[in-house]
Scaffold this active site. Structure first.
Site, PDB file in Angstrom:
ATOM      1  N   HIS A   9       0.823  -1.213   0.000  1.00 47.26           N
ATOM      2  CA  HIS A   9       0.000   0.000   0.000  1.00 47.26           C
ATOM      3  C   HIS A   9       0.855   1.260   0.000  1.00 47.26           C
ATOM      4  CE1 HIS A   9       0.918   1.003   4.177  1.00 47.26           C
ATOM      5  NE2 HIS A   9       0.762  -0.274   4.469  1.00 47.26           N
ATOM      6  N   GLU A  79      -1.699  -7.087   8.021  1.00 48.64           N
ATOM      7  CA  GLU A  79      -0.311  -6.915   8.448  1.00 48.64           C
ATOM      8  C   GLU A  79      -0.060  -7.721   9.720  1.00 48.64           C
ATOM      9  OE1 GLU A  79       2.671  -6.761   8.035  1.00 48.64           O
ATOM     10  OE2 GLU A  79       3.229  -4.659   7.677  1.00 48.64           O
TER      11      GLU A  79
END
Length: 216
Positions: A9, A79
């Site tokens: 990202h 994550e």
């Protein structure tokens, strides 16, 4: 079999300052949104058969701005759960644990909603995700793209290549980049890593600056 494209990202305020960002839903910065938009031409070079994205909005916004449509949200792409180290920088952690190393030591326990993950637990998530990716690749002649996060993607790459979770430390990965894992003689290989859109010349080949220093 098609390629596996790994997209980290775009920049966030926390990635810019080096704070560990696991389950905190931090948005992209304006620069992070621009990073995401600039990924679109790189991704468009590939025939995408399937796309997966992390549940976090920084990943989903990156996917949208990069032109990755119809991505399946998958919690296995989240994550690393940093537990008690959420929002803390490595410099701060080293003040009390000077030899601490995420890829082997894991994290300090956190609250019930963010208990933290060990390297083995993150590796198990990566294995589950790779099984889904392989199933998608087997059903199509195209490639699969995943939009996720730095440390998880580094572990995913290590496991794809048959390396231990700790080898994820070898794969520097910046925000707003795309990496490509392919095959050669039926073995998984790195075909491109940490590629920034500005690493491509106007004629589409890699410029000499592809492997520049890490920066948010």
């Amino acid at each position: 079999m098609g390629d596996l494209l790994l997209v980290r990202h775009g920049e966030t305020e926390w990635s810019l300052s080096g704070r560990h960002t696991g389950r905190t839903d931090v948005p992209l910065t304006d620069n992070g949104r621009e990073q995401a938009r600039r990924l679109a031409p790189l991704i468009a070079r590939h025939h995408i058969a399937e796309a997966f994205v992390s549940p976090m909005r920084r990943a989903q916004e990156t996917a949208r701005l990069a032109g990755v449509g119809g991505a399946r949200v998958d919690a296995d792409l989240s994550e690393w759960d940093y537990g008690g180290y959420e929002g803390i920088t490595t410099v701060e952690i080293h003040r009390t644990r000077p030899d601490w190393f995420l890829f082997t030591d894991g994290v300090a326990p956190g609250p019930p909603e963010q208990p933290g993950e060990s390297p083995d637990e993150v590796g198990a998530r990566a294995e589950r995700m790779l099984a889904k990716i392989d199933a998608a690749l087997a059903e199509s002649e195209g490639s699969v793209v995943v939009v996720s996060h730095g440390h998880f993607l580094r572990v995913l790459a290590a496991r794809r290549l048959g390396l231990p979770v700790s080898a994820g430390a070898l794969f520097q990965l910046s925000t707003g980049t795309m990496s490509r894992l392919s095959t050669e003689h039926r073995r998984h290989v790195v075909a491109g890593w940490n590629v920034r859109p500005d690493a491509y010349c106007s004629h589409g080949s890699l410029s000499a600056g592809e492997a520049g220093p890490d920066r948010p």
